[in-house]
Design a protein around this motif. Structure first.
Motif, PDB file in Angstrom:
ATOM      1  N   TRP A 137       0.839  -1.208   0.000  1.00 15.12           N
ATOM      2  CA  TRP A 137       0.000   0.000   0.000  1.00 15.12           C
ATOM      3  C   TRP A 137       0.868   1.249   0.000  1.00 15.12           C
ATOM      4  CZ3 TRP A 137      -0.423   4.335   2.925  1.00 15.12           C
ATOM      5  CH2 TRP A 137      -1.552   5.127   2.732  1.00 15.12           C
ATOM      6  N   MET A 138       1.893   1.238   0.822  1.00 20.14           N
ATOM      7  CA  MET A 138       2.766   2.404   0.924  1.00 20.14           C
ATOM      8  C   MET A 138       3.501   2.641  -0.385  1.00 20.14           C
ATOM      9  SD  MET A 138       5.556   3.170   3.911  1.00 20.14           S
ATOM     10  CE  MET A 138       6.461   4.737   3.909  1.00 20.14           C
ATOM     11  N   GLU A 139       3.943   1.560  -1.023  1.00 19.55           N
ATOM     12  CA  GLU A 139       4.632   1.706  -2.298  1.00 19.55           C
ATOM     13  C   GLU A 139       3.724   2.352  -3.339  1.00 19.55           C
ATOM     14  OE1 GLU A 139       7.339  -1.041  -5.280  1.00 19.55           O
ATOM     15  OE2 GLU A 139       5.560  -1.919  -4.369  1.00 19.55           O
ATOM     16  N   LYS A 140       2.447   2.006  -3.314  1.00 17.20           N
ATOM     17  CA  LYS A 140       1.500   2.526  -4.298  1.00 17.20           C
ATOM     18  C   LYS A 140       1.063   3.947  -3.985  1.00 17.20           C
ATOM     19  CE  LYS A 140      -3.063   1.586  -6.328  1.00 17.20           C
ATOM     20  NZ  LYS A 140      -4.220   0.636  -6.344  1.00 17.20           N
ATOM     21  N   HIS A 141       0.775   4.226  -2.727  1.00 18.62           N
ATOM     22  CA  HIS A 141       0.158   5.497  -2.358  1.00 18.62           C
ATOM     23  C   HIS A 141       1.148   6.531  -1.817  1.00 18.62           C
ATOM     24  CE1 HIS A 141      -3.982   4.029  -2.891  1.00 18.62           C
ATOM     25  NE2 HIS A 141      -3.530   2.884  -2.409  1.00 18.62           N
ATOM     26  N   GLU A 142       2.303   6.095  -1.353  1.00 17.01           N
ATOM     27  CA  GLU A 142       3.318   7.009  -0.825  1.00 17.01           C
ATOM     28  C   GLU A 142       4.684   6.622  -1.376  1.00 17.01           C
ATOM     29  OE1 GLU A 142       1.054   7.783   3.491  1.00 17.01           O
ATOM     30  OE2 GLU A 142       2.797   6.451   3.389  1.00 17.01           O
ATOM     31  N   PRO A 143       4.832   6.626  -2.710  1.00 20.67           N
ATOM     32  CA  PRO A 143       6.056   6.102  -3.323  1.00 20.67           C
ATOM     33  C   PRO A 143       7.317   6.853  -2.909  1.00 20.67           C
ATOM     34  CG  PRO A 143       4.703   7.264  -4.942  1.00 20.67           C
ATOM     35  CD  PRO A 143       3.863   7.095  -3.715  1.00 20.67           C
ATOM     36  N   GLU A 144       7.202   8.170  -2.676  1.00 24.48           N
ATOM     37  CA  GLU A 144       8.392   8.921  -2.282  1.00 24.48           C
ATOM     38  C   GLU A 144       8.894   8.466  -0.913  1.00 24.48           C
ATOM     39  OE1 GLU A 144       5.472  10.276  -3.021  1.00 24.48           O
ATOM     40  OE2 GLU A 144       5.743  11.285  -4.958  1.00 24.48           O
ATOM     41  N   LEU A 145       7.961   8.247   0.005  1.00 24.23           N
ATOM     42  CA  LEU A 145       8.356   7.760   1.328  1.00 24.23           C
ATOM     43  C   LEU A 145       8.862   6.326   1.257  1.00 24.23           C
ATOM     44  CD1 LEU A 145       5.522   9.166   3.649  1.00 24.23           C
ATOM     45  CD2 LEU A 145       7.835  10.054   3.328  1.00 24.23           C
ATOM     46  N   PHE A 146       8.197   5.511   0.455  1.00 26.92           N
ATOM     47  CA  PHE A 146       8.612   4.111   0.314  1.00 26.92           C
ATOM     48  C   PHE A 146      10.053   4.023  -0.172  1.00 26.92           C
ATOM     49  CE2 PHE A 146       9.021   0.083  -1.944  1.00 26.92           C
ATOM     50  CZ  PHE A 146       8.483  -0.816  -1.024  1.00 26.92           C
ATOM     51  N   ALA A 147      10.421   4.899  -1.087  1.00 26.66           N
ATOM     52  CA  ALA A 147      11.778   4.869  -1.646  1.00 26.66           C
ATOM     53  C   ALA A 147      12.831   5.264  -0.617  1.00 26.66           C
ATOM     54  CB  ALA A 147      11.856   5.807  -2.850  1.00 26.66           C
ATOM     55  N   ARG A 148      12.419   5.917   0.446  1.00 31.25           N
ATOM     56  CA  ARG A 148      13.366   6.373   1.464  1.00 31.25           C
ATOM     57  C   ARG A 148      13.498   5.391   2.632  1.00 31.25           C
ATOM     58  NH1 ARG A 148      11.133  11.902   3.329  1.00 31.25           N
ATOM     59  NH2 ARG A 148      12.883  11.695   4.809  1.00 31.25           N
ATOM     60  N   ILE A 149      12.801   4.287   2.578  1.00 27.91           N
ATOM     61  CA  ILE A 149      12.838   3.341   3.699  1.00 27.91           C
ATOM     62  C   ILE A 149      14.225   2.713   3.821  1.00 27.91           C
ATOM     63  CG2 ILE A 149      11.966   1.154   4.606  1.00 27.91           C
ATOM     64  CD1 ILE A 149       9.269   1.777   3.343  1.00 27.91           C
ATOM     65  N   SER A 150      14.781   2.815   5.016  1.00 22.36           N
ATOM     66  CA  SER A 150      16.052   2.160   5.320  1.00 22.36           C
ATOM     67  C   SER A 150      15.861   0.980   6.270  1.00 22.36           C
ATOM     68  CB  SER A 150      17.029   3.161   5.944  1.00 22.36           C
ATOM     69  OG  SER A 150      18.232   2.536   6.321  1.00 22.36           O
ATOM     70  N   LYS A 151      14.908   1.129   7.204  1.00 23.84           N
ATOM     71  CA  LYS A 151      14.642   0.078   8.186  1.00 23.84           C
ATOM     72  C   LYS A 151      13.143  -0.138   8.306  1.00 23.84           C
ATOM     73  CE  LYS A 151      18.728   0.942  11.115  1.00 23.84           C
ATOM     74  NZ  LYS A 151      19.274   2.119  10.419  1.00 23.84           N
ATOM     75  N   ILE A 152      12.755  -1.407   8.344  1.00 22.95           N
ATOM     76  CA  ILE A 152      11.362  -1.806   8.543  1.00 22.95           C
ATOM     77  C   ILE A 152      11.279  -2.513   9.881  1.00 22.95           C
ATOM     78  CG2 ILE A 152       9.478  -3.266   7.696  1.00 22.95           C
ATOM     79  CD1 ILE A 152      10.771  -2.932   4.876  1.00 22.95           C
ATOM     80  N   MET A 153      10.390  -2.021  10.757  1.00 22.44           N
ATOM     81  CA  MET A 153      10.307  -2.563  12.111  1.00 22.44           C
ATOM     82  C   MET A 153       8.868  -2.830  12.506  1.00 22.44           C
ATOM     83  SD  MET A 153      12.832  -0.108  14.277  1.00 22.44           S
ATOM     84  CE  MET A 153      14.489   0.294  13.731  1.00 22.44           C
ATOM     85  N   LEU A 154       8.734  -3.631  13.548  1.00 23.27           N
ATOM     86  CA  LEU A 154       7.481  -3.815  14.257  1.00 23.27           C
ATOM     87  C   LEU A 154       7.497  -2.935  15.504  1.00 23.27           C
ATOM     88  CD1 LEU A 154       7.473  -7.641  13.771  1.00 23.27           C
ATOM     89  CD2 LEU A 154       5.756  -6.092  12.808  1.00 23.27           C
ATOM     90  N   PRO A 155       6.330  -2.632  16.083  1.00 22.49           N
ATOM     91  CA  PRO A 155       6.298  -1.664  17.191  1.00 22.49           C
ATOM     92  C   PRO A 155       7.245  -1.957  18.340  1.00 22.49           C
ATOM     93  CG  PRO A 155       4.092  -1.977  16.340  1.00 22.49           C
ATOM     94  CD  PRO A 155       4.961  -2.962  15.607  1.00 22.49           C
ATOM     95  N   LYS A 156       7.232  -3.185  18.884  1.00 25.77           N
ATOM     96  CA  LYS A 156       8.104  -3.435  20.036  1.00 25.77           C
ATOM     97  C   LYS A 156       9.572  -3.439  19.636  1.00 25.77           C
ATOM     98  CE  LYS A 156       9.430  -8.089  19.953  1.00 25.77           C
ATOM     99  NZ  LYS A 156       9.528  -8.159  18.489  1.00 25.77           N
ATOM    100  N   ASP A 157       9.860  -3.710  18.344  1.00 28.00           N
ATOM    101  CA  ASP A 157      11.247  -3.673  17.883  1.00 28.00           C
ATOM    102  C   ASP A 157      11.767  -2.242  17.814  1.00 28.00           C
ATOM    103  OD1 ASP A 157      11.149  -6.450  17.583  1.00 28.00           O
ATOM    104  OD2 ASP A 157      10.339  -6.267  15.568  1.00 28.00           O
TER     105      ASP A 157
END
Length: 492
Positions: A137-157
């Motif tokens: 969803w993020m890649e489709k609707h927020e592509p500029e932000l998606f391209a800047r992702i360096s780390k993907i986390m879960l809340p407690k992580d």
């Protein structure tokens, strides 16, 4: 020694201090807001979690000998998408587990990639709350932000990252991302390709009880902690709650009646049900579990009491639901306030009452809410039974389980014995136990829970009442199929 357990929930964080014998010395909590930018969406600002955790730790340890604190373990809300850029700035509010925006992405994964393929790659199919559809969803609707992702986390992580600076997750929480090969206990290369994610964007995987690092010295000094406090990987909230209620070992079961509702069945072996309506995840004890999750459980009663009736005195609204009324009500309630996960996997499912007449009372509708949640949870129990899993008894925890009436309804709707743990602090207590194991206090999670988890009583089904609820459950099961198309039409 002392151990801090963190329960990073949907509306608040609860922190507890436990000694090496399992005694809880102190509990504190801090609330934070939910954000609903559009109908069906659910977000949170991760900065609020950090503020709440840091402030809570300061209060938690204010009156103890901080030098005795050896470890920290967290159980946290699952599936939430937290994304950071290369400078560790949070790119957008976290998209939470109960967010329903990813219907198209979920359908794409299940129907185009295919349920069979997803199950092959991960052991699970896509649900709207899972992390992978959110990335699409993020890649489709927020592509500029998606391209800047360096780390993907879960809340407690994210909490652990702020505590230690170590980019980590555990197998139980990662199981709910739809990016993990659960049986193989590794990231799925095929799912990373499908979601256009690189493995370096994902954290290193640990067992829940493994130590990932120590609290950063400058943070420890600010919080009043010693500079050698270890932090374990922690677990998803349901796996942590299972540890906190002693649910480890083949066939052990826990029902969690919190904001969401889950039935958690521990297993020594990895297995899946034919329709993938149950999640097949890793457990915090190093083994596996099956889990059915309904998105709105105790939150249904909170909504009914707070928003519709307009009271915080929940007990007073249950006093007119006398024993002679149980199993004999004519009002039914579907508990799909946020759509539904197990077993329907339908983000467009909606909540409703049905069966009211001129003599229906507020107590009848309150009873219907309590029964509807129990019926919804039984759907997952039936999916497990269809696999040959014979659940005869279960622990029960969560805020809703504090109601004797609701426990009585549950034990008879499920027709199983329910056991009440002495310590009603599921994920936080489980997190503290995991920390104790990681610090060497116990040799294994199973040894720890065998020594620490105690019970205070049980609820047993009444054969006559269970038979009445059996008939009502058969009627309940007919409602969603009859209303599904209507739900979808009115949700467009």
């Amino acid at each position: 020694m002392l151990y801090i357990g963190i329960d990073l929930g949907t509306s608040a964080v609860k922190l507890l201090l436990m000694d090496e014998k399992g005694k809880i010395c102190k509990i504190v909590s801090r609330e934070y807001p939910l954000i609903f930018p559009h109908p069906g969406w659910s977000e949170q600002d991760p900065a609020k979690w950090i503020e709440a955790v840091e402030d809570g730790i300061k209060e938690l340890i204010a009156d103890c000998d901080a030098a005795q604190i050896a470890g920290i373990g967290a159980g946290g809300q699952m599936h939430g998408l937290v994304v950071l850029d290369e400078d560790d700035n949070v790119l957008r509010p976290a998209i939470l587990w109960n967010d329903g925006r990813t219907g198209e992405e979920t359908d794409y994964l299940n129907d185009v990639i295919g349920r069979d393929k997803l199950s092959e790659y991960t052991g699970n199919i896509a649900f709207a709350g899972f992390t992978a559809p959110k990335l699409l969803w993020m890649e489709k609707h927020e592509p500029e932000l998606f391209a800047r992702i360096s780390k993907i986390m879960l809340p407690k992580d994210y909490i652990n990252y702020m505590l230690t600076g170590v980019f980590s997750t555990d197998y139980s929480d990662a199981s709910g991302m739809l990016l993990l090969d659960v049986k193989g206990r590794k990231w799925s290369s095929r799912m990373l390709e499908i979601c256009h994610v690189r493995e370096e964007q994902l954290p290193r995987l640990y067992e829940s009880y493994e130590i990932v690092g120590t609290v950063r010295k400058e943070l420890a000094s600010r919080l009043g902690l010693p500079d050698n406090v270890k932090v374990c990987a922690g677990a998803g909230d349901n796996a942590a709650a299972a540890v906190g209620t002693g649910v480890c070992g083949n066939g052990a079961c826990n029902i969690s009646l919190g904001t969401s509702g889950t039935i958690f069945i521990s297993s020594d072996e990895f297995s899946t049900d034919s329709g993938n309506s149950l999640h097949a995840f890793a457990h915090a004890d190093g083994y596996y579990h099956l889990m059915g999750c309904m998105l709105s459980a105790a939150s249904c009663n909170k909504w009914w009491m707070d928003e519709i009736i307009g009271t915080k005195d929940y007990a007073s609204q249950q006093k007119d639901i006398t024993p002679d009324k149980l199993g004999r009500g004519h009002v039914y309630y579907l508990p799909y306030l946020m759509g539904e996960r197990a077993p329907h996997n339908d983000p467009l499912a909606r909540s409703c009452f049905i069966g009211m007449t001129m003599d229906s009372t507020r107590a009848d509708m309150t009873q219907a809410v309590l029964e509807g949640v129990a019926f919804g949870m039984r759907d997952s129990l039936e999916a497990a039974r269809a696999m040959g899993v014979n659940v005869r008894s279960s622990m029960i925890c969560g805020g809703g389980a504090q109601s004797p009436l609701w426990r009585k309804i549950f034990t008879n709707v499920m027709n199983i014995t329910l056991t009440i743990p002495e310590t009603e602090q599921g994920p936080g207590y489980g997190g503290a136990i995991l920390a104790a194991v990681g610090c060497g206090e116990y040799e294994s999670v199973r040894q720890a829970v065998a020594e620490l988890v105690r019970v205070t009583g049980s609820e047993n089904p009444d054969p006559e009442l269970a038979a009445l609820y059996e008939e009502k459950y058969r009627n309940y099961r007919r409602l969603y199929p009859a209303l599904k198309d209507i739900f979808h039409d009115i949700s467009k």
